[in-house]
Design an enzyme around this catalytic site. Structure first.
Site, mmCIF file in Angstrom:
data_model
loop_
_atom_site.group_PDB
_atom_site.id
_atom_site.type_symbol
_atom_site.label_atom_id
_atom_site.label_comp_id
_atom_site.label_asym_id
_atom_site.label_seq_id
_atom_site.Cartn_x
_atom_site.Cartn_y
_atom_site.Cartn_z
ATOM 1 C CB SER A 213 -0.914 0.158 1.478
ATOM 2 O OG SER A 213 -2.172 -0.976 1.092
ATOM 3 C CG ASP B 102 -1.828 1.661 -4.239
ATOM 4 O OD1 ASP B 102 -0.932 1.410 -3.321
ATOM 5 O OD2 ASP B 102 -1.527 1.089 -4.929
ATOM 6 C CB SER C 100 -1.955 -2.264 -3.741
ATOM 7 O OG SER C 100 -1.112 -1.102 -3.261
#
Length: 325
Positions: free
Chosen positions: A222, A262, A260
């Site tokens: 992340s 993001d 992830s």
């Protein structure tokens, strides 16, 4: 990989001869170059724990500031996003921490905010996270209200500590130890600064050249990016900056993995939007250059770290990313 990088001194990428982009940096090359923006951090280490809190504190947050959030992949816990999307403002500082501590940090943050506003009956704390469970015993959730309040109270306009500090104490990126990184660009009409909490997968890429590492078996993957500016932008335009911040992760080799989270959150300290969309080219460039450099700083300023269950994340050897002579 050898352990030679355990003893190398943390250095920012510019000290290693790596110059990202063409725009000039601010005096500190940091998010704190934006007037009125301060950063405070609390770092917690020892006994299998490597975690902490990073606070980004802009002047004037009490009266709200224009802001926007961009989501690259929403596999994360960014508290407060729906109200930012709805109203286009932040009404608190922004905190970063480790995944399972997000909710304890938010609760302690609310207490800090209530102490400063005895009339408040509704608050929208902004708390983001990445997963530091590879190097930290994340299930212990060791962060206390004292840690949160200390980060907020210590916020200053000096150069923030990078690498293994605050919310980046236990994070890794692109196969190497990473953490907190920051950078800025000075424009003719203002400043753009960013701070990153780097914890994502891919192959490290430095100015287009790959620097592969052994993959880290981690539940991380992340990245949190905070973009600050004093340009007179509205929330829609700030959203455009935030999206460019996530795009910039590709410049250092992110693979945007399915697990992830993001996120980028952008805000301005100006409350009088008057910027033409046709003039956003240079601010867009400033964001992408700053994010790229901040991510690289998060790596080169980190130290090899051994933590929970003797897991180790190695610092990137500086000689592998320096330009060839």
């Amino acid at each position: 990989m050898t352990d030679d990088n355990r003893v190398q001194s943390p250095r920012r990428v510019r000290e290693l001869g790596v110059v990202v982009g063409t725009l000039p940096t601010g005096p500190l090359n940091a998010i704190t170059d934006v007037p009125g923006v301060r950063v405070g951090q609390t770092t917690i280490t020892g006994d299998g724990v490597n975690t902490g809190v990073t606070a980004i504190v802009p002047d004037g947050w009490e009266a709200t500031l224009p802001a926007a959030v961009a989501v690259g992949n929403g596999y994360g816990k960014l508290i407060g996003t729906t109200q930012v999307d709805e109203l286009g403002v932040i009404e608190t500082p922004i905190l970063l921490t480790g995944t399972l501590s997000t909710f304890r940090v938010a609760d302690a943050f609310v207490s800090w905010l209530l102490d400063r506003n005895p009339r408040a009956t509704s608050l929208n704390p902004i708390v983001g996270e990445t997963n530091d469970g590879h190097l930290s015993d994340i299930r212990r959730r060791p962060i206390t209200p004292a840690h949160v309040h200390a980060a907020l109270d210590a916020a200053s306009a000096t150069l923030p500590q990078e690498g293994c500090a605050g919310a980046g104490t236990g994070t890794a990126a692109l196969g190497f130890k990473a953490g907190i990184g920051t950078a800025s660009r000075a424009l003719t009409d203002g400043t753009v600064g960013v701070l990153v909490q780097a914890n994502f997968s891919g192959v490290l890429t430095v100015l287009g050249r790959q620097v592969p590492a052994e993959p880290i078996d981690s539940d991380g993957n992340s990245c949190m990016i905070v973009v600050a500016t004093d340009l007179p932008l509205d929330s829609r335009q700030l959203g455009r900056l935030a999206r460019r911040a996530i795009f910039a992760m590709a410049r250092v080799g992110s693979d945007y993995a399915p697990g992830s989270g993001d996120y980028a959150i952008a805000f301005t300290t100006s409350r009088t939007p008057s910027y033409a969309d046709r003039d956003l080219r240079t601010p867009f460039q400033a964001v992408t250059e700053s994010v790229e450099e901040a991510l690289l700083n998060s790596l080169t300023m980190a130290r090899t770290t051994t933590g929970f269950q003797n897991h180790t994340a190695h610092a990137v050897p500086h000689n592998r990313i320096q330009p060839t002579q």
